[in-house]
Design an enzyme around this catalytic site. Structure first.
Site, PDB file in Angstrom:
ATOM      1  N   ASP A  16      45.435 -17.597  61.581  1.00  0.00           N
ATOM      2  CA  ASP A  16      46.624 -18.413  61.404  1.00  0.00           C
ATOM      3  C   ASP A  16      47.768 -17.500  60.956  1.00  0.00           C
ATOM      4  O   ASP A  16      47.530 -16.396  60.440  1.00  0.00           O
ATOM      5  CB  ASP A  16      46.345 -19.502  60.366  1.00  0.00           C
ATOM      6  N   ASP A  18      51.238 -18.637  59.140  1.00  0.00           N
ATOM      7  CA  ASP A  18      51.886 -18.975  57.872  1.00  0.00           C
ATOM      8  C   ASP A  18      50.864 -19.135  56.758  1.00  0.00           C
ATOM      9  O   ASP A  18      49.965 -19.969  56.833  1.00  0.00           O
ATOM     10  CB  ASP A  18      52.686 -20.268  58.017  1.00  0.00           C
TER      11      ASP A  18
END
Length: 247
Positions: A16, A18
């Site tokens: 991922d 953020d």
């Protein structure tokens, strides 16, 4: 376990963006808070209950595509808005209008505050690549590529599945596993040979639903127990912890 802290069968790592690779989760939360508080204040008056940038963010919007985040949070308050159109302006009180408002605030905050990568995450990605494993970044953000370029790590990833790619391929976002599965497919590996790295509860759900070999929860905000409940095989405060010697 390898010296990367992963099962031996893992041949690819799906990260991922953020909160895992970059310090942008807090900026997203602030943009969501400003967007929703303005909307709620106008709708309910000065006595409105504000958006909680920790609890509401983690539960309803973190890791989800922008429009899904709008729907999810508003549903938690018993509010339903018209969908509107994808090109709705930010002043329009529709699902897409609120999403546009949030994205404009996000880009403004990124421009004024800048973006940083987590040094421990960069070290870990480099160690993964040095060990010969494939890498992908999997993000709901339509700004993913710009952020990767801004922090100088775009070239560390063989595949990018972001909000733009997901829209082009009609892939549902997290907590559905489809974006992670697409990344694994593009890398030429089965889910059973890939590890997922996430900080969002929706991302944990996606990793578990996709039957990946290993799901690493990254705890930046003190939600280790929740990450485990949502399917994390292990939880770390920083990815560099995984580089420690294993027995």
């Amino acid at each position: 376990m390898t010296n990367l802290g992963l099962p031996d069968a893992v041949r690819a790592c799906l990260f991922d963006l953020d909160g895992v690779l970059t310090k942008t989760a807090v900026v997203h939360a602030a943009a969501w808070q400003e967007t929703f508080d303005d909307f709620l204040r106008r709708r309910e008056g000065p006595g409105f209950r504000p958006f909680d940038p920790v609890a509401d963010y983690d539960e309803y919007v973190d890791g989800r595509p922008r429009a899904d985040g709008v729907r999810s949070f508003l549903a938690s308050r018993g509010i339903e808005l018209p969908e509107g159109a994808e090109d709705d302006p930010p002043e329009r009180d529709t699902v897409h209008g609120l999403g546009a408002r949030k994205n404009g605030l996000l880009l403004e905050k990124i421009h004024t505050q800048g973006v940083e990568a987590y040094p421990g995450s960069v070290r870990y990605v480099e160690a993964v690549r040095a060990a010969g494993l494939a890498t992908a970044v999997v993000s709901s953000s339509a700004n993913c590529r710009d952020i990767l370029v801004s922090v100088g790590i775009e070239d560390r990833f063989d595949v990018r599945i972001d909000g733009v790619v997901a829209a082009e391929r009609s892939l549902p976002g997290k907590p559905h596993p489809d974006t992670f599965l697409a990344a694994a497919t593009d890398l030429g590996v089965e889910p059973a040979a890939a590890a997922v790295f996430e900080d969002a509860l929706a991302g944990m759900d996606a990793g578990r639903a996709g039957h990946f070999a290993y799901v690493v929860g990254v705890d930046r905000v003190g939600q280790a127990d929740a990450l485990r409940r949502h399917g994390a095989d292990t939880v770390v405060d920083d990815l560099a912890e995984l580089l420690e010697e294993r027995p």
